[in-house]
Scaffold this motif. Structure first.
Motif, PDB file in Angstrom:
ATOM      1  N   HIS A  83       0.851  -1.199   0.000  1.00 11.83           N
ATOM      2  CA  HIS A  83       0.000   0.000   0.000  1.00 11.83           C
ATOM      3  C   HIS A  83       0.884   1.245   0.000  1.00 11.83           C
ATOM      4  CE1 HIS A  83      -3.352  -2.648   0.508  1.00 11.83           C
ATOM      5  NE2 HIS A  83      -2.857  -3.148   1.629  1.00 11.83           N
ATOM      6  N   TYR A 104       0.010   6.084  -2.332  1.00 12.92           N
ATOM      7  CA  TYR A 104      -0.826   4.916  -2.035  1.00 12.92           C
ATOM      8  C   TYR A 104      -0.959   4.097  -3.313  1.00 12.92           C
ATOM      9  CZ  TYR A 104      -4.216   2.710   1.139  1.00 12.92           C
ATOM     10  OH  TYR A 104      -4.865   1.866   2.006  1.00 12.92           O
ATOM     11  N   SER A 105      -0.695   2.805  -3.223  1.00 14.40           N
ATOM     12  CA  SER A 105      -0.610   1.988  -4.436  1.00 14.40           C
ATOM     13  C   SER A 105      -1.887   2.009  -5.266  1.00 14.40           C
ATOM     14  CB  SER A 105      -0.252   0.546  -4.074  1.00 14.40           C
ATOM     15  OG  SER A 105      -1.307  -0.103  -3.400  1.00 14.40           O
ATOM     16  N   SER A 106      -3.045   2.028  -4.612  1.00  5.36           N
ATOM     17  CA  SER A 106      -4.292   2.024  -5.381  1.00  5.36           C
ATOM     18  C   SER A 106      -4.432   3.280  -6.230  1.00  5.36           C
ATOM     19  CB  SER A 106      -5.504   1.880  -4.448  1.00  5.36           C
ATOM     20  OG  SER A 106      -5.590   2.966  -3.551  1.00  5.36           O
ATOM     21  N   TYR A 138      -6.293  -4.693  -7.757  1.00  6.89           N
ATOM     22  CA  TYR A 138      -5.842  -3.875  -6.624  1.00  6.89           C
ATOM     23  C   TYR A 138      -5.259  -4.744  -5.516  1.00  6.89           C
ATOM     24  CZ  TYR A 138      -8.110   0.245  -8.600  1.00  6.89           C
ATOM     25  OH  TYR A 138      -8.455   1.295  -9.411  1.00  6.89           O
ATOM     26  N   TYR A 139      -4.366  -4.151  -4.708  1.00  7.02           N
ATOM     27  CA  TYR A 139      -3.829  -4.839  -3.535  1.00  7.02           C
ATOM     28  C   TYR A 139      -4.776  -4.689  -2.350  1.00  7.02           C
ATOM     29  CZ  TYR A 139      -0.028  -6.939  -0.835  1.00  7.02           C
ATOM     30  OH  TYR A 139       0.747  -7.797  -0.082  1.00  7.02           O
ATOM     31  N   LEU A 140      -5.689  -3.754  -2.431  1.00 10.64           N
ATOM     32  CA  LEU A 140      -6.705  -3.564  -1.388  1.00 10.64           C
ATOM     33  C   LEU A 140      -7.707  -4.711  -1.404  1.00 10.64           C
ATOM     34  CD1 LEU A 140      -7.373   0.246  -1.885  1.00 10.64           C
ATOM     35  CD2 LEU A 140      -6.396  -0.802   0.158  1.00 10.64           C
ATOM     36  N   MET A 196      -9.861   1.089   4.406  1.00  7.73           N
ATOM     37  CA  MET A 196      -9.221   0.621   3.176  1.00  7.73           C
ATOM     38  C   MET A 196     -10.263   0.341   2.090  1.00  7.73           C
ATOM     39  SD  MET A 196      -6.365  -1.778   5.057  1.00  7.73           S
ATOM     40  CE  MET A 196      -5.557  -2.443   3.596  1.00  7.73           C
TER      41      MET A 196
END
Length: 471
Positions: free
Chosen positions: A173, A190-192, A219-221, A256
């Motif tokens: 993230h 933030y990665s998203s 997404y990583y979320l 998140m």
């Protein structure tokens, strides 16, 4: 009409209107959340969640109430999505071989599970001989991109060697990592937000070239670590202050999910801004069920969590939107699974089935387009080979090799380690509270027979004696 005249008309039409036709080649925006449980969205019934953009997508499309992942963990389910095949065909069995680093577990296992596919220098991942959904769409003239969590190998097995014109893996993230490692990128973001920005840029460029596109957005979320943005963490802390039913970790997850929803909203806004909304199929799903939290508010009322084949570990949200094709605010109770996504996208985009390539799923387009209610297939099947966490005191594993079949409303689990079975009647007991195996042996035998057929059909690797086993 003779063949020459038909050919002349087709060529003339193509010359005037171009090779791409949005009616025959709609764009595809496929958004995949990470570890998002079946009860982790407001539209799926959780009033604590704030997900207005995904809720809007839900209202504008068709959602499935009995949607499943192919595996209760990340890598195998993603391999099934990309390859369109069951685990026993693509051989991405587990995220990691934890039993090999745990002597107690290794010595307690009667059998060794099959090995993950590995490529020297690239780790475990999806074999390059698999024809990915991206490769199939490229053959139909699609521009393809994937930014986000890949989890199917690196180096030679990376995104751009699996049918994607562009993209790279982004994991984490804050202070995220990229693979292949990217220069001139601010990993403190933030990665998203980065994934969304890169995807929007791709969509804009594809649109500028009048090319149909396939944007895969994994997404990583909301995967751990629990790293929400401060503004949303503060919002939910204040909103839920004094609520005894929500734990500190669950407040972080809620924050998140809010960021995930923001990103989805930006993507949907981009389609509208570019007048691509009606020509784009939007798919939203998750890779597996939610991980354990204090009260498991993101999987309840279902039993189980990520890493388990109980319903809470494998039930996930599915939403499909395509204006003027898929009925808004519609729902389906049809049981579906990740391997259905590949043939469904082929069906909706008029893309040819790859030659001499097996797809294990079913094209759901007749259900989405209102032509059918139920799938044609008779069963959903899982193979989960993750041995981990042996407890010598209780003589039990935290997880172990199981094969699962759901058929005729019943769900039968085969425990490979001791050749035992348990079964639930999901129609009467969707929360898996009562084992009915002993009461309905005739039904159990029917499911066992179909499971054995599946093993033969898919090249299932049978258990092998574990040379490290100590009685």
């Amino acid at each position: 009409m003779n063949k020459f005249l038909v050919c002349f008309i087709y060529i003339s039409f193509s010359a005037v209107f171009g090779q791409t036709n949005s009616k025959n080649q709609p764009n595809v925006l496929f958004i995949l959340a990470d570890d998002l449980g079946i009860n982790a969205l407001n539209c799926y019934g959780n009033p604590l969640v704030e997900s207005p953009n995904i809720d809007r997508l839900f209202a504008e499309g068709m959602h499935f109430t009995n949607g499943y992942s192919n595996d209760p963990t990340c890598a195998p389910s993603r391999a099934s999505i990309m390859s369109g095949q069951y685990v026993s065909r693509h051989h991405v069995y587990r995220v990691a071989d934890r039993f090999k680093q745990d002597q107690k577990t290794l010595e307690a296992m009667t059998y060794l599970p099959p090995e993950n596919y590995r490529l020297n220098g690239s780790g475990a991942g999806l074999n390059l001989n698999k024809i990915t959904i991206a490769e199939a769409l490229k053959d139909n003239g699609y521009e393809t991109a994937a930014y986000g969590k890949w989890h199917l190998g690196h180096n030679e097995l990376q995104i751009q060697n699996q049918g994607f014109d562009e993209g790279y893996e982004i994991t984490g993230h804050f202070n995220f990592k990229t693979s292949p490692k990217q220069k001139n990128i601010d990993s403190t973001l933030y990665s998203s937000d980065v994934i969304t920005s890169k995807t929007i840029d791709f969509i804009e460029r594809a649109n500028g070239k009048k090319q149909p596109f396939f944007a895969y957005v994994p997404y990583y979320l909301v995967h751990k670590p629990l790293e929400p943005k401060k503004k949303y963490l503060g919002h939910f802390k204040n909103k839920l202050k004094g609520n005894p039913n929500v734990g500190p970790d669950e407040i972080k997850v809620l924050a998140m999910i809010k960021s995930l929803d923001d990103s989805v909203g930006k993507l949907l806004h981009t389609l509208e801004k570019l007048n691509l909304d009606e020509d784009t199929i939007v798919i939203f799903a998750s890779d597996n069920g939610h991980y354990q939290t204090e009260s498991n508010i993101f999987t309840k009322p279902y039993r189980g969590v990520k890493g388990e084949t109980y319903e809470g570990g494998i039930r996930v949200p599915y939403i499909f939107k395509w204006p003027k094709h898929i009925k808004p605010n519609s729902a389906s109770t049809a049981p579906i699974i990740h391997v259905d996504l590949y043939p469904t996208i082929l069906g909706l985009t008029s893309t040819k089935h790859p030659k001499d390539y097996i797809l294990d799923g079913e094209d759901l387009s007749p259900i989405l387009l209102g032509k059918r209610i139920e799938p044609k297939r008779e069963a959903l099947i899982w193979e989960y080979t993750n041995y981990a966490g042996y407890n010598p005191k209780t003589k039990s594993f935290r997880s172990q090799w199981v094969n699962v079949i759901q058929m005729d409303g019943y769900k039968l689990t085969e425990v490979v380690e001791d050749n035992s079975y348990y079964m639930y009647n999901l129609k009467k007991d969707p929360y898996e509270t009562q084992d009915v195996y002993g009461e309905y042996l005739h039904i159990a035998e029917k499911l066992k027979h179909r499971l054995e057929e599946w093993k033969k059909e898919t090249g299932y690797e049978h258990p092998k004696p574990n040379p490290n086993f100590k009685q």
